[in-house]
Scaffold this active site. Structure first.
Site, PDB file in Angstrom:
ATOM      1  N   HIS A  52       7.811 -36.490   6.538  1.00 32.42           N
ATOM      2  CA  HIS A  52       7.045 -36.355   5.477  1.00 32.42           C
ATOM      3  C   HIS A  52       5.455 -37.043   5.657  1.00 32.42           C
ATOM      4  O   HIS A  52       5.628 -37.807   6.835  1.00 32.42           O
ATOM      5  CB  HIS A  52       7.519 -37.039   4.101  1.00 32.42           C
ATOM      6  CG  HIS A  52       8.766 -36.198   3.453  1.00 32.42           C
ATOM      7  ND1 HIS A  52       9.233 -36.449   2.535  1.00 32.42           N
ATOM      8  CD2 HIS A  52       9.426 -34.948   4.197  1.00 32.42           C
ATOM      9  CE1 HIS A  52      10.422 -35.727   2.483  1.00 32.42           C
ATOM     10  NE2 HIS A  52      10.439 -34.756   3.243  1.00 32.42           N
ATOM     11  N   GLU A  54       4.018 -39.443   4.279  1.00 32.30           N
ATOM     12  CA  GLU A  54       3.990 -40.954   4.334  1.00 32.30           C
ATOM     13  C   GLU A  54       4.374 -41.444   5.601  1.00 32.30           C
ATOM     14  O   GLU A  54       3.689 -42.309   6.100  1.00 32.30           O
ATOM     15  CB  GLU A  54       4.784 -41.306   3.127  1.00 32.30           C
ATOM     16  CG  GLU A  54       4.556 -41.059   1.785  1.00 32.30           C
ATOM     17  CD  GLU A  54       4.920 -39.839   1.407  1.00 32.30           C
ATOM     18  OE1 GLU A  54       5.153 -38.860   2.329  1.00 32.30           O
ATOM     19  OE2 GLU A  54       5.561 -39.687   0.011  1.00 32.30           O
ATOM     20  N   ALA A 158      -7.167  -3.082  -2.672  1.00 33.48           N
ATOM     21  CA  ALA A 158      -8.597  -2.704  -2.243  1.00 33.48           C
ATOM     22  C   ALA A 158      -8.733  -1.504  -3.079  1.00 33.48           C
ATOM     23  O   ALA A 158      -7.917  -0.395  -3.203  1.00 33.48           O
ATOM     24  CB  ALA A 158      -8.427  -2.222  -0.780  1.00 33.48           C
ATOM     25  N   ARG A 195      -0.884 -13.060   4.059  1.00 32.19           N
ATOM     26  CA  ARG A 195       0.346 -12.638   4.164  1.00 32.19           C
ATOM     27  C   ARG A 195       1.176 -14.042   4.737  1.00 32.19           C
ATOM     28  O   ARG A 195       2.189 -14.422   4.361  1.00 32.19           O
ATOM     29  CB  ARG A 195       0.720 -11.559   4.971  1.00 32.19           C
ATOM     30  CG  ARG A 195       0.285 -10.214   4.573  1.00 32.19           C
ATOM     31  CD  ARG A 195       0.416  -8.926   5.368  1.00 32.19           C
ATOM     32  NE  ARG A 195       0.139  -7.843   4.451  1.00 32.19           N
ATOM     33  CZ  ARG A 195       0.409  -6.716   5.174  1.00 32.19           C
ATOM     34  NH1 ARG A 195       0.682  -6.636   6.478  1.00 32.19           N
ATOM     35  NH2 ARG A 195      -0.159  -5.566   4.365  1.00 32.19           N
ATOM     36  N   LEU A 215       3.929  -4.297   6.936  1.00 28.00           N
ATOM     37  CA  LEU A 215       3.985  -5.435   6.063  1.00 28.00           C
ATOM     38  C   LEU A 215       4.412  -6.737   6.717  1.00 28.00           C
ATOM     39  O   LEU A 215       4.911  -7.662   6.343  1.00 28.00           O
ATOM     40  CB  LEU A 215       5.145  -5.300   5.031  1.00 28.00           C
ATOM     41  CG  LEU A 215       4.995  -4.068   3.988  1.00 28.00           C
ATOM     42  CD1 LEU A 215       6.099  -3.943   3.146  1.00 28.00           C
ATOM     43  CD2 LEU A 215       3.582  -4.009   3.364  1.00 28.00           C
ATOM     44  N   ARG A 218       0.751  -9.065  12.357  1.00 26.58           N
ATOM     45  CA  ARG A 218       0.222  -8.743  13.307  1.00 26.58           C
ATOM     46  C   ARG A 218      -1.146  -9.210  13.868  1.00 26.58           C
ATOM     47  O   ARG A 218      -1.594  -9.459  14.758  1.00 26.58           O
ATOM     48  CB  ARG A 218       0.552  -7.336  13.711  1.00 26.58           C
ATOM     49  CG  ARG A 218      -0.337  -6.359  12.863  1.00 26.58           C
ATOM     50  CD  ARG A 218       0.371  -4.821  12.837  1.00 26.58           C
ATOM     51  NE  ARG A 218      -0.275  -3.993  11.967  1.00 26.58           N
ATOM     52  CZ  ARG A 218       0.080  -3.711  10.714  1.00 26.58           C
ATOM     53  NH1 ARG A 218       0.944  -4.711  10.198  1.00 26.58           N
ATOM     54  NH2 ARG A 218      -0.499  -3.119   9.729  1.00 26.58           N
ATOM     55  N   GLU A 296       1.294  -6.165  -2.815  1.00 24.36           N
ATOM     56  CA  GLU A 296       0.216  -5.335  -2.549  1.00 24.36           C
ATOM     57  C   GLU A 296       0.383  -3.947  -2.784  1.00 24.36           C
ATOM     58  O   GLU A 296      -0.193  -3.144  -2.091  1.00 24.36           O
ATOM     59  CB  GLU A 296       0.509  -5.548  -0.747  1.00 24.36           C
ATOM     60  CG  GLU A 296      -0.132  -6.757  -0.097  1.00 24.36           C
ATOM     61  CD  GLU A 296      -0.455  -6.881   1.030  1.00 24.36           C
ATOM     62  OE1 GLU A 296      -0.900  -5.860   1.799  1.00 24.36           O
ATOM     63  OE2 GLU A 296      -0.500  -7.940   1.737  1.00 24.36           O
ATOM     64  N   GLY A 298       1.687  -0.281  -4.821  1.00 20.01           N
ATOM     65  CA  GLY A 298       0.587   0.583  -5.383  1.00 20.01           C
ATOM     66  C   GLY A 298       0.333   0.085  -6.957  1.00 20.01           C
ATOM     67  O   GLY A 298       0.861  -0.918  -7.461  1.00 20.01           O
ATOM     68  N   THR A 301       3.409  -0.626  -9.489  1.00 17.45           N
ATOM     69  CA  THR A 301       4.136  -1.761  -9.030  1.00 17.45           C
ATOM     70  C   THR A 301       3.055  -3.020  -9.578  1.00 17.45           C
ATOM     71  O   THR A 301       3.375  -4.128 -10.349  1.00 17.45           O
ATOM     72  CB  THR A 301       4.370  -2.002  -7.676  1.00 17.45           C
ATOM     73  OG1 THR A 301       5.270  -0.970  -7.135  1.00 17.45           O
ATOM     74  CG2 THR A 301       4.960  -3.365  -7.343  1.00 17.45           C
TER      75      THR A 301
HETATM   76  N1  LIG Z   1      -5.765   0.179  -1.729  1.00 19.84           N
HETATM   77  C1  LIG Z   1      -4.613  -0.560  -1.745  1.00 19.84           C
HETATM   78  O1  LIG Z   1      -4.758  -1.844  -1.909  1.00 19.84           O
HETATM   79  C2  LIG Z   1      -3.397  -0.059  -1.743  1.00 19.84           C
HETATM   80  C3  LIG Z   1      -2.022  -0.718  -1.702  1.00 19.84           C
HETATM   81  C4  LIG Z   1      -0.923  -0.415  -1.728  1.00 19.84           C
HETATM   82  C5  LIG Z   1      -0.857   1.011  -1.965  1.00 19.84           C
HETATM   83  N2  LIG Z   1      -1.877   1.924  -2.221  1.00 19.84           N
HETATM   84  C6  LIG Z   1      -1.821   3.412  -2.407  1.00 19.84           C
HETATM   85  O2  LIG Z   1      -0.847   3.316  -3.702  1.00 19.84           O
HETATM   86  C7  LIG Z   1      -0.387   4.702  -3.677  1.00 19.84           C
HETATM   87  C8  LIG Z   1       1.082   4.492  -4.429  1.00 19.84           C
HETATM   88  O3  LIG Z   1       0.694   3.753  -5.703  1.00 19.84           O
HETATM   89  P1  LIG Z   1       1.746   4.259  -6.995  1.00 19.84           P
HETATM   90  O4  LIG Z   1       1.277   3.495  -7.950  1.00 19.84           O
HETATM   91  O5  LIG Z   1       1.851   5.756  -7.132  1.00 19.84           O
HETATM   92  O6  LIG Z   1       3.145   3.648  -6.300  1.00 19.84           O
HETATM   93  P2  LIG Z   1       3.947   2.487  -6.039  1.00 19.84           P
HETATM   94  O7  LIG Z   1       3.526   1.308  -7.048  1.00 19.84           O
HETATM   95  O8  LIG Z   1       3.791   1.998  -4.667  1.00 19.84           O
HETATM   96  O9  LIG Z   1       5.473   3.020  -6.260  1.00 19.84           O
HETATM   97  C9  LIG Z   1       5.678   3.219  -7.514  1.00 19.84           C
HETATM   98  C10 LIG Z   1       7.427   3.647  -7.376  1.00 19.84           C
HETATM   99  O10 LIG Z   1       7.784   2.612  -7.294  1.00 19.84           O
HETATM  100  C11 LIG Z   1       9.015   2.432  -8.201  1.00 19.84           C
HETATM  101  N3  LIG Z   1       8.498   1.567  -9.480  1.00 19.84           N
HETATM  102  C12 LIG Z   1       7.727   0.557  -9.197  1.00 19.84           C
HETATM  103  N4  LIG Z   1       7.250   0.068 -10.483  1.00 19.84           N
HETATM  104  C13 LIG Z   1       8.185   0.517 -11.235  1.00 19.84           C
HETATM  105  C14 LIG Z   1       8.623   0.404 -12.485  1.00 19.84           C
HETATM  106  N5  LIG Z   1       7.898  -0.681 -13.156  1.00 19.84           N
HETATM  107  N6  LIG Z   1       9.597   1.052 -12.901  1.00 19.84           N
HETATM  108  C15 LIG Z   1      10.100   1.845 -12.470  1.00 19.84           C
HETATM  109  N7  LIG Z   1       9.803   2.150 -10.952  1.00 19.84           N
HETATM  110  C16 LIG Z   1       8.986   1.490 -10.565  1.00 19.84           C
HETATM  111  C17 LIG Z   1       8.878   3.663  -8.687  1.00 19.84           C
HETATM  112  O11 LIG Z   1       9.908   4.386  -7.920  1.00 19.84           O
HETATM  113  P3  LIG Z   1      10.864   5.826  -8.425  1.00 19.84           P
HETATM  114  O12 LIG Z   1      10.185   7.018  -8.909  1.00 19.84           O
HETATM  115  O13 LIG Z   1      11.731   6.019  -7.153  1.00 19.84           O
HETATM  116  O14 LIG Z   1      11.717   5.107  -9.435  1.00 19.84           O
HETATM  117  C18 LIG Z   1       7.616   4.356  -8.601  1.00 19.84           C
HETATM  118  O15 LIG Z   1       7.692   5.772  -8.619  1.00 19.84           O
HETATM  119  C19 LIG Z   1      -0.006   5.187  -2.245  1.00 19.84           C
HETATM  120  O16 LIG Z   1      -1.081   6.109  -1.913  1.00 19.84           O
HETATM  121  C20 LIG Z   1      -0.737   3.861  -1.481  1.00 19.84           C
HETATM  122  O17 LIG Z   1      -1.473   4.593  -0.410  1.00 19.84           O
HETATM  123  C21 LIG Z   1      -3.085   1.325  -1.964  1.00 19.84           C
END
Ligand SMILES: NC(=O)c1ccc[n+]([C@@H]2O[C@H](COP(=O)([O-])OP(=O)(O)OC[C@H]3O[C@@H](n4cnc5c(N)ncnc54)[C@H](OP(=O)(O)O)[C@@H]3O)[C@@H](O)[C@H]2O)c1
Length: 353
Positions: A52, A54, A158, A195, A215, A218, A296, A298, A301
């Site tokens: 630690h 200390e 982003a 990360r 994820l 790297r 991160e 989409g 989520t």
């Molecule tokens: N620019 C950025 O920072 C960034 C980062 C990451 C991703 N992206 C982009 O984001 C896009 C995807 O975003 P998105 O909103 O379509 O999808 P997402 O959040 O990646 O995934 C959504 C899927 O995850 C499951 N899910 C997530 N939260 C849920 C909830 N509360 N309840 C039930 N199921 C849940 C479901 O799958 P099921 O339908 O199978 O149940 C849902 O269809 C991609 O095209 C990616 O390129 C961009």
């Protein structure tokens, strides 16, 4: 006197930053030993399982007899229990250090004031609560985990200037959509540094299916975080990178599944997708002793955690690009605490306060 105490505790906080990545899941602490107005020893927490702060600070003092008139400053209460190392409060007492200045009380139930009690009982002069807020923030993951029984949650995405996070992959093919990068290489490298600072990284099903992300870290030195994937119906097939076995992966699913698949380095956890998904995920991560998560995307989520008010920080890049159509960025309200253009993309950091 207060100002002098603050100066040395502030130095403890600086020192503690050096151990942040390697000490996890232990807190990273800084310690400074002062005698006759001069720093005679310093230390911070060694990698997990090691000494630690200390102990490192005390060992750095020579000759040892200088400790007797010294004051030890620590950003977190010295421990009082036998964990991987013996109690630091006992060492302070044994070395005859009479004055102890402490930033904040340790929230871990095995300590929680017992270290301070021990020092006082042995006759040490204890000053508590110097730069308390700053000391708590310096171990925000550890404090959130022990006081709120959930990981510290960082949201990251982003977006384009017109608030899209991805192109519409119904109008361009999926390979083209996956290779569309919003931010530049410097911002992406910064994200890999972020990360390496967290214990886990979480994304939704569509993000895996559309982008096939690795994820990992790297582009930065450091451990890759545990991967956490939401996949309600196990739609993601085994050819995706998350199944490459290189990093343990925790699948949050609605289906019953054997809890551990050692061949694929996968752990399955079942939740009820009809209600409060974010809180169930937090409870699952708490059960696995995960103190922090960077989410991160989409959008679905991220919005799930925003809507359940389960987030601490949001780091949002806006790049000078537009898409006109695509996946809309999440909607969030928070307090702006930092804004910069250091990487060439605009970065806003919001806090949930
Ligand atoms: N620019 C950025 O920072 C960034 C980062 C990451 C991703 N992206 C982009 O984001 C896009 C995807 O975003 P998105 O909103 O379509 O999808 P997402 O959040 O990646 O995934 C959504 C899927 O995850 C499951 N899910 C997530 N939260 C849920 C909830 N509360 N309840 C039930 N199921 C849940 C479901 O799958 P099921 O339908 O199978 O149940 C849902 O269809 C991609 O095209 C990616 O390129 C961009």
């Amino acid at each position: 006197m207060v100002k002098i105490h603050e100066k040395y505790i502030s130095r403890c906080i600086e020192l503690a930053k050096n151990g942040l990545q390697s000490a996890m899941p232990n807190p990273s602490v800084g310690a400074v030993i002062v005698s006759e107005g001069k720093i005679i020893g310093e230390g911070y927490t060694s990698p997990y399982g090691g000494a630690h702060a200390e102990v490192n600070a005390i060992n750095s003092v020579s000759p040892e007899k200088d400790l007797e008139n010294a004051t030890i400053y620590v950003s977190l209460e010295p421990c009082s229990h036998y964990g991987k190392t013996p109690p630091c409060s006992d060492l302070i007492i044994a070395k005859g250090i009479k004055n102890v200045v402490i930033g904040c009380v340790d929230p871990f139930s095995e300590v929680a004031g017992k270290g301070i009690e021990r020092l006082k009982k042995a006759g040490c002069n204890v000053v508590l609560g110097v730069l308390e807020k700053e000391c708590i923030v310096s171990n925000k993951r550890f404090f959130t985990f022990h006081t709120q029984k959930r990981p510290y949650i960082i949201l990251k995405w982003a977006q384009t200037t017109d608030h899209y996070i991805a192109p519409d992959n119904t109008i361009i093919n999926s390979a083209e959509a996956a290779s569309f990068l919003i931010t530049n290489q410097y911002s992406r490298q910064l994200v890999h540094k972020w990360r390496a600072e967290e214990q886990s990284i979480l994304v939704g099903t569509n993000t895996v299916i559309n982008d096939n992300p690795k994820l990992n870290t790297r582009d930065w030195e450091g451990k890759s975080p545990l991967r956490i994937i939401i996949d309600q119906n196990l739609r993601i097939t085994k050819n995706y990178s998350i199944y490459d076995k290189t990093i343990p992966t925790l699948m949050i699913t609605g289906n019953h599944h054997d809890e551990i698949n050692t061949v694929d380095n996968i752990i399955y956890e079942q939740i009820d997708f009809s209600t409060n998904i974010a809180i169930q995920i937090c409870n699952t991560l708490y059960k696995h002793n995960i103190q922090s998560v960077i989410i991160e995307g989409g959008t679905q989520t991220l919005q799930t955690f925003i809507n359940e008010n389960l987030w601490d920080e949001a780091r949002v890049f806006t790049a000078n690009k537009s898409l006109k159509k695509g996946v809309k960025a999440p909607k969030i309200d928070g307090t702006l605490i930092e804004e910069s253009n250091k990487t060439g993309d605009h970065l806003k950091i919001l806090k949930n306060i």
